[in-house]
Motif scaffolding. Structure first.
Motif, short mmCIF file in Angstrom:
data_model
loop_
_atom_site.label_atom_id
_atom_site.label_comp_id
_atom_site.label_asym_id
_atom_site.label_seq_id
_atom_site.Cartn_x
_atom_site.Cartn_y
_atom_site.Cartn_z
N ASP A 166 0.84 -1.19 0.00
CA ASP A 166 0.00 0.00 0.00
C ASP A 166 0.88 1.25 0.00
OD1 ASP A 166 0.93 0.44 2.60
OD2 ASP A 166 -0.88 -0.37 3.54
N ALA A 167 0.25 2.41 0.10
CA ALA A 167 0.98 3.68 0.03
C ALA A 167 1.99 3.85 1.15
CB ALA A 167 -0.02 4.85 0.04
N HIS A 168 1.80 3.10 2.23
CA HIS A 168 2.70 3.19 3.38
C HIS A 168 3.76 2.09 3.37
CE1 HIS A 168 -0.06 6.18 4.97
NE2 HIS A 168 -1.05 5.32 4.82
N GLY A 169 3.77 1.29 2.29
CA GLY A 169 4.76 0.24 2.18
C GLY A 169 4.40 -1.04 2.91
N GLU A 170 3.16 -1.11 3.42
CA GLU A 170 2.71 -2.31 4.13
C GLU A 170 2.36 -3.40 3.12
OE1 GLU A 170 2.73 -2.80 7.41
OE2 GLU A 170 3.64 -0.81 7.61
N VAL A 171 2.79 -4.63 3.40
CA VAL A 171 2.60 -5.75 2.48
C VAL A 171 1.27 -6.44 2.74
CG1 VAL A 171 3.46 -8.04 1.84
CG2 VAL A 171 5.05 -6.15 2.14
N SER A 172 0.57 -6.78 1.66
CA SER A 172 -0.65 -7.56 1.76
C SER A 172 -0.33 -8.99 1.33
CB SER A 172 -1.74 -6.98 0.85
OG SER A 172 -2.88 -7.82 0.84
N GLU A 173 -0.59 -9.98 2.20
CA GLU A 173 -0.19 -11.35 1.92
C GLU A 173 -1.08 -12.07 0.93
OE1 GLU A 173 0.19 -13.34 5.66
OE2 GLU A 173 2.19 -12.56 6.01
N ASP A 174 -2.21 -11.47 0.55
CA ASP A 174 -3.08 -12.14 -0.42
C ASP A 174 -3.31 -11.30 -1.68
OD1 ASP A 174 -4.62 -10.17 0.65
OD2 ASP A 174 -6.33 -11.44 1.18
N GLU A 175 -2.46 -10.28 -1.88
CA GLU A 175 -2.55 -9.48 -3.10
C GLU A 175 -1.15 -9.35 -3.71
OE1 GLU A 175 -5.41 -6.05 -3.26
OE2 GLU A 175 -5.22 -6.22 -1.08
N PHE A 176 -1.12 -9.27 -5.04
CA PHE A 176 0.16 -9.30 -5.74
C PHE A 176 0.25 -8.19 -6.77
CE2 PHE A 176 -1.51 -13.57 -4.80
CZ PHE A 176 -0.62 -13.93 -3.79
N ASN A 177 1.42 -8.04 -7.35
CA ASN A 177 1.62 -6.98 -8.35
C ASN A 177 0.88 -7.27 -9.65
OD1 ASN A 177 3.50 -9.13 -8.71
ND2 ASN A 177 4.71 -7.86 -10.09
N ILE A 178 0.52 -8.54 -9.89
CA ILE A 178 -0.29 -8.93 -11.05
C ILE A 178 -1.35 -9.92 -10.58
CG2 ILE A 178 1.60 -8.61 -12.71
CD1 ILE A 178 1.88 -11.71 -12.69
N ASP A 179 -2.25 -10.30 -11.48
CA ASP A 179 -3.23 -11.33 -11.17
C ASP A 179 -2.71 -12.65 -11.75
OD1 ASP A 179 -5.44 -12.82 -10.57
OD2 ASP A 179 -6.72 -11.98 -12.15
N PRO A 180 -2.05 -13.49 -10.93
CA PRO A 180 -1.39 -14.69 -11.46
C PRO A 180 -2.34 -15.88 -11.57
CG PRO A 180 -0.86 -14.43 -9.13
CD PRO A 180 -1.81 -13.30 -9.49
N HIS A 181 -2.84 -16.14 -12.76
CA HIS A 181 -3.79 -17.23 -12.96
C HIS A 181 -3.15 -18.60 -12.70
CE1 HIS A 181 -6.43 -14.20 -14.60
NE2 HIS A 181 -5.48 -13.84 -15.43
N THR A 182 -1.86 -18.72 -13.04
CA THR A 182 -1.19 -20.00 -12.81
C THR A 182 -1.07 -20.30 -11.32
OG1 THR A 182 0.99 -18.93 -12.96
CG2 THR A 182 0.10 -19.89 -14.98
N LEU A 183 -0.88 -19.27 -10.50
CA LEU A 183 -0.81 -19.47 -9.06
C LEU A 183 -2.15 -19.94 -8.52
CD1 LEU A 183 0.58 -19.39 -6.35
CD2 LEU A 183 0.11 -16.94 -6.21
N SER A 184 -3.25 -19.39 -9.04
CA SER A 184 -4.58 -19.84 -8.62
C SER A 184 -4.75 -21.32 -8.92
CB SER A 184 -5.66 -19.02 -9.33
OG SER A 184 -5.58 -17.65 -8.96
#
Length: 437
Positions: free
Chosen positions: A394-412
């Protein structure tokens, strides 16, 4: 003849007067003075011969406090800025105009400023012989290719200068000027450039710089750049070292790519391998992704040896494409019960994977528990999505463990395939025969 007396940084001296290549690519850290020396190079060229020079940034309005201001500053320090207000520009001088931004020289040379956010205004520009693409990593690859087509002149040599701070290796600038492993494309190893500082490859001149190359910087600024390394390694790599890399926190640092034959050989050598298959559904904008995996439970290795990746297919077309997978168990996205029901009617062994609140983060943690994730080099979309996958911040540099820089269909698809497997146990052992792989 105009005589210029200007002190410059030694690392840029050769660059200032080198016009032997069509492309000149400058990458470097913060405060390296690369943009300053590009602007100075263009001023010197505009004085020497009548040229129409196009300066591009992704957003037009950003020229005001960056490139346009830089040219004005250079002209002023060279005592070349004509602010007399007279109709005719004094000989050997140049005038900086606003609305639109433009620098006009007494010999007829012009520097024009445009933004890729207003592409229609580029179509009316003709006889451009030099383009400077500042912060080129912010411009889309299609825009870069379009600009190459704008370089046209009947008699003058054509040149494009690109300057940028390095960002991720997934950016087109890295893939175009260095290497794109996914498409087996190689021009130059970026580490060779960091070592040699300037390199000529074909019709492209490469130049690397850091704050150490700017002798006019105060030591306090360099100290600030050094201090970044204590709290932000990614920014330190970019700002201080001026090097490309993976930006952000990689989701799977243990991910690696191996030749397909070696992956298959390794799987055959596993004692009681576990085979898992997962599927994520898509249609218009997202992709149908099927991933086939083998697990070495003892070593805690995950092997990815086959993928399917297509979009825009009906259920009928998709089932036909995957007909050869009818004999294996596939865990699929439970959000598409109708599609799963159709596949089961077509005699597929397809079952819904469990989804629950927080399942994305839990599934990701499960995949991260593998000591190694080894992917066949034939699974090009899996490589593209997972090799440089990072957590969203997010804008404060906090990491979200279930969101990524892309939508990775292969990971799903991997999530669903591992639905009934736990890295720490033998739960869900599937003794599928390797002959069916």
């Amino acid at each position: 003849m105009v005589v210029i007396d200007k002190e410059v940084n030694p690392h840029f001296e050769d660059f200032l007067f080198d016009w032997n290549q069509k492309f000149q690519f400058l990458v470097g850290g913060y405060g390296s003075s690369k943009s300053y020396h590009v602007a100075l190079k263009l001023v010197l060229k505009a004085i020497q011969e009548k040229r129409k020079i196009l300066v591009i940034r992704e957003v037009y309005d950003t020229h005001k406090d960056s490139t346009f201001a830089l040219f004005k500053d250079i002209l002023e320090t060279l005592d070349m800025l004509d602010e007399s207000g007279r109709k005719k520009i004094a000989k050997g001088k140049a005038r900086a105009k606003e609305s639109p931004y433009e620098v006009v020289f007494s010999n007829g040379s012009r520097i024009i400023f445009k933004g890729m956010d207003k592409p229609a205004k580029l179509k009316s520009i003709h006889d451009i012989s030099i383009i400077w693409l500042e912060e080129c990593s912010e411009v889309k690859y299609e825009g870069f290719k379009e600009l190459i087509g704008r370089l046209r002149h009947r008699s003058l040599s054509l040149h494009m200068i690109l300057s940028t701070n390095p960002i991720g290796e997934d950016n087109w600038t890295f893939k175009h000027f260095f290497k794109d492993e996914l498409n087996d494309y190689f021009v130059l190893d970026d580490h060779e450039l960091y070592e040699k500082r300037t390199i000529l490859v074909g019709d492209t001149y490469y130049h690397h710089s850091t704050a150490d190359d700017n002798l006019f910087l105060p030591q306090s600024y360099i100290d600030e750049l050094d201090a970044i390394g204590s709290y932000d390694q990614d920014l330190h790599r970019i700002a201080r070292l001026g090097r490309f890399g993976v930006n952000g926190i990689r989701v799977f640092p243990q991910f690696e790519v191996q030749p397909h034959e070696e992956v298959i050989k390794a799987i055959k050598g596993i004692y009681k391998p576990l085979f898992k298959n997962g599927m994520d559904f898509g249609f218009v904008t997202s992709y149908n992704a099927v991933i086939r995996m083998a697990i070495d439970h003892e070593k805690k290795y995950l092997y990815i040896f086959w993928e399917y990746y297509k979009k825009g297919l009906t259920d009928v077309e998709l089932a036909k494409d995957l007909e050869h997978l009818k004999k294996i168990v596939i865990k699929a996205d439970s959000a598409e019960p109708k599609t799963i029901a159709y596949f089961r009617q077509q005699h597929f062994k397809m079952f819904p994977a469990k989804k629950f609140a927080g399942s994305r983060a839990q599934y990701t943690k499960k995949v991260k528990r593998f000591k190694k994730i080894i992917c066949s080099n034939e699974c090009i979309n899996t490589i593209r999505e997972l090799k440089t996958l990072t957590f969203k911040q997010d804008a404060h540099g906090e990491v979200s463990e279930d969101e990524f820089n892309i939508d990775p269909h292969t990971l799903s698809a991997i999530w669903y395939g591992l639905d009934d497997y736990e890295v720490a146990s033998l739960k869900g052992h599937n003794a599928e025969s390797f002959k069916e792989v």
